[in-house]
Design an enzyme around this catalytic site. Structure first.
Site, PDB file in Angstrom:
ATOM      1  NE  ARG A  82      77.321   0.625   6.404  1.00 30.02           N
ATOM      2  CZ  ARG A  82      76.326   0.557   7.263  1.00 30.02           C
ATOM      3  NH1 ARG A  82      75.075   0.677   6.851  1.00 30.02           N
ATOM      4  NH2 ARG A  82      76.514   0.354   8.544  1.00 30.02           N
ATOM      5  N   GLY A  83      77.591  -3.006   6.484  1.00 30.37           N
ATOM      6  CA  GLY A  83      76.805  -3.567   7.585  1.00 30.37           C
ATOM      7  C   GLY A  83      76.843  -5.077   7.442  1.00 30.37           C
ATOM      8  CB  ALA A  84      77.727  -7.726   9.896  1.00 30.10           C
ATOM      9  CG  ASP A 106      80.865  -5.440  11.869  1.00 34.04           C
ATOM     10  OD1 ASP A 106      80.701  -4.491  12.646  1.00 34.04           O
ATOM     11  OD2 ASP A 106      80.519  -5.408  10.673  1.00 34.04           O
ATOM     12  CD  GLN A 115      80.150   3.811   8.862  1.00 35.15           C
ATOM     13  OE1 GLN A 115      80.654   4.723   9.499  1.00 35.15           O
ATOM     14  NE2 GLN A 115      80.871   2.788   8.428  1.00 35.15           N
ATOM     15  NE  ARG A 147      84.136  -3.600   4.672  1.00 35.24           N
ATOM     16  CZ  ARG A 147      83.387  -2.807   5.445  1.00 35.24           C
ATOM     17  NH1 ARG A 147      82.091  -2.675   5.199  1.00 35.24           N
ATOM     18  NH2 ARG A 147      83.919  -2.164   6.450  1.00 35.24           N
TER      19      ARG A 147
END
Ligand code: MRU
Length: 346
Positions: free
Chosen positions: A45-47, A238, A197, A88
Site C-alpha cells: 500500500r502507499g501511493a 495519494d 499504518q 484502488r
C-alpha cells in the site's frame, strides 16, 4: 534497505505489510492477477508503491501473454491494465503507472517482435522502480532544510520506505534527509485508525532505522500540539489536484486543521507522480470506501456490536489553504499552488 517490492525471475516479490510488525514475510506473486489482488488486499500500500507494483504486475502479465503477434499482446495488455486500474481508486500513481506502461508499448510496438516488446515493458517497470527511489531521495534533499535541528515532527499514516519502492520514502524521506544532514529529529507517529499504518508500519520502519519515534492515538494530536511538542507536520499524499488540495489517509485533514490552529507548519511530501493537474480541485478526487470490518474489528477480533452501521472512507482531502508547502522531487512548491505546481513540470 527495506525491500517493499522487487522484480525477480520467478515473479514479483512483496513484503506482506498486513503482517507487520509481528511477521516479516515475503510473498512471491506469479501472475498479474495475483499482483492486482495484493494491491487490493493491501499486501502492499502507499501511493508510489501501488504505482510501482502495478507496473511490475503489468510487465509480468505481458511477459506471460501467449499471444503470437503484437496485436494479441496489445489486447492482453489492455485487459491487464483494466484489471489493475480497478484495484484502488484514490492514489493517482496507479493510473500514472498504467499510462507509462501503455506508453512504453506504443513506443515499442513498431519492433513488431512480441518478445522484444515484452522486454521493453519489463525495462519500463524496472525504470519506474528506480525512478521512485531517486525521486524519494530528491524529496528528502529538497525538504530537509525545512526541518530545524532538534525538531519533533508529527506524521500520519505511513509515507516511508514501505509506501514506496523502498529506501527513503516521501514524508519519512524528508525526516531521513534531515537525519542524514546531521540533524537530530524525533518523530511522533499517529497510530492512524482504522488500518493502523502509523502504529504498525511507521513505528516499525523508524525504529529499525534508529530514528526516535513516539506513537500516539489519533485523538491525542490536538493535545500534543497544544502542549507545544510539535515543530512541524509532514505527511504524504495519494493525489494532489491542480490547486494543491491533497488527498491523503483519513485523518490528515483533522491534523492540518489542528496544525493551523496551533501555528505549526504543515508540509505535504510527494513525487510528481502523485500530482493530478487534470483535476481542478480536491472535490473531484475519488475517495475509496473500504470494508466495514476494518472499523469494527482489530485483525480478527470484533469490537463493535453485530450489524452496526459503519462508514469507512480510506482518505480525506486537505484543502490547499492548510498546506504550508508541497515538497516534491523537483523542488518545494508554495502557494499559490495553481501556479507553483504547474511550474514543477517545466
Ligand atoms: O491506504 P494506504 O495505506 O495505501 O494509504 C497510504 C497513504 O495515505 C499514504 O500517506 C500515501 O499513499 C503516501 S505514501 C508515500
Amino acid at each position: 534497505m527495506i525491500k517493499t517490492v522487487e522484480w525477480t525471475k520467478d515473479g514479483v516479490r512483496m513484503l506482506d505489510q498486513r503482517l507487520l510488525p509481528s511477521e516479516e514475510k515475503y510473498l512471491m506473486l506469479r501472475s498479474y492477477d495475483e499482483v492486482a489482488e495484493a494491491i487490493r488486499k493491501m499486501v502492499i500500500r502507499g501511493a508510489p508503491a501501488i504505482g510501482v507494483s502495478a507496473a511490475m504486475g503489468i510487465a509480468l502479465g505481458a511477459s506471460q501473454s501467449v499471444g503470437t503477434s503484437v496485436a494479441d499482446l496489445d489486447d492482453d495488455l489492455q485487459y491487464i491494465c483494466d484489471v489493475m486500474g480497478k484495484t484502488r481508486p484514490t492514489a493517482v500513481n496507479l493510473f500514472w503507472a498504467i499510462e507509462r506502461m501503455r506508453g512504453a508499448f506504443q513506443r515499442n510496438k513498431h519492433l513488431n517482435d512480441v518478445e522484444e516488446v515484452k522486454k521493453a515493458l519489463v525495462s519500463e517497470a524496472l525504470a519506474i522502480f528506480e525512478e521512485d527511489i531517486t525521486a524519494n531521495r530528491a524529496i528528502g534533499h529538497h525538504g530537509e532544510p525545512l526541518l530545524p535541528d532538534g525538531a519533533t515532527v508529527l506524521t500520519h499514516c505511513n509515507a516511508g520506505a514501505l509506501a514506496t519502492a523502498g529506501d527513503y520514502g516521501t514524508a519519512l524521506g524528508v525526516i531521513r534527509g534531515a537525519r542524514d544532514a546531521g540533524k537530530k529529529i524525533a518523530v511522533i507517529a499517529d497510530e492512524t485508525r482504522p488500518y493502523l499504518q502509523g502504529l504498525r508500519l511507521t513505528a516499525w520502519e523508524l525504529a529499525k532505522d534508529d530514528i526516535p519515534v513516539t506513537v500516539i492515538t489519533d485523538n491525542m494530536a490536538g493535545h500534543v500540539m497544544k502542549s507545544g511538542k510539535v515543530d512541524a507536520v509532514v505527511v504524504g499524499a495519494d493525489r494532489i489536484a491542480a490547486n494543491g488540495d491533497t488527498a491523503n489517509k483519513i485523518g490528515t485533514y483533522m491534523v492540518a486543521v489542528l496544525a493551523r490552529e496551533h501555528g505549526v507548519p504543515f508540509y505535504v511530501a510527494a513525487p510528481l507522480t502523485t500530482l493530478d493537474l487534470s483535476l481542478a480541485s480536491g472535490e473531484e478526487i475519488p475517495i475509496e470506501e473500504r470494508d466495514s470490518m476494518e472499523v469494527t474489528h482489530i485483525r480478527d477480533h470484533q469490537l463493535a456490536p453485530d450489524g452496526i452501521n459503519v462508514h469507512n472512507p480510506a482518505f480525506d482531502v486537505t484543502p490547499h489553504q492548510f498546506i504550508t508547502a508541497i515538497i516534491t522531487d523537483k523542488g518545494v512548491a508554495r502557494p499559490p499552488y495553481l501556479k507553483s505546481l504547474k511550474t514543477l513540470f517545466e
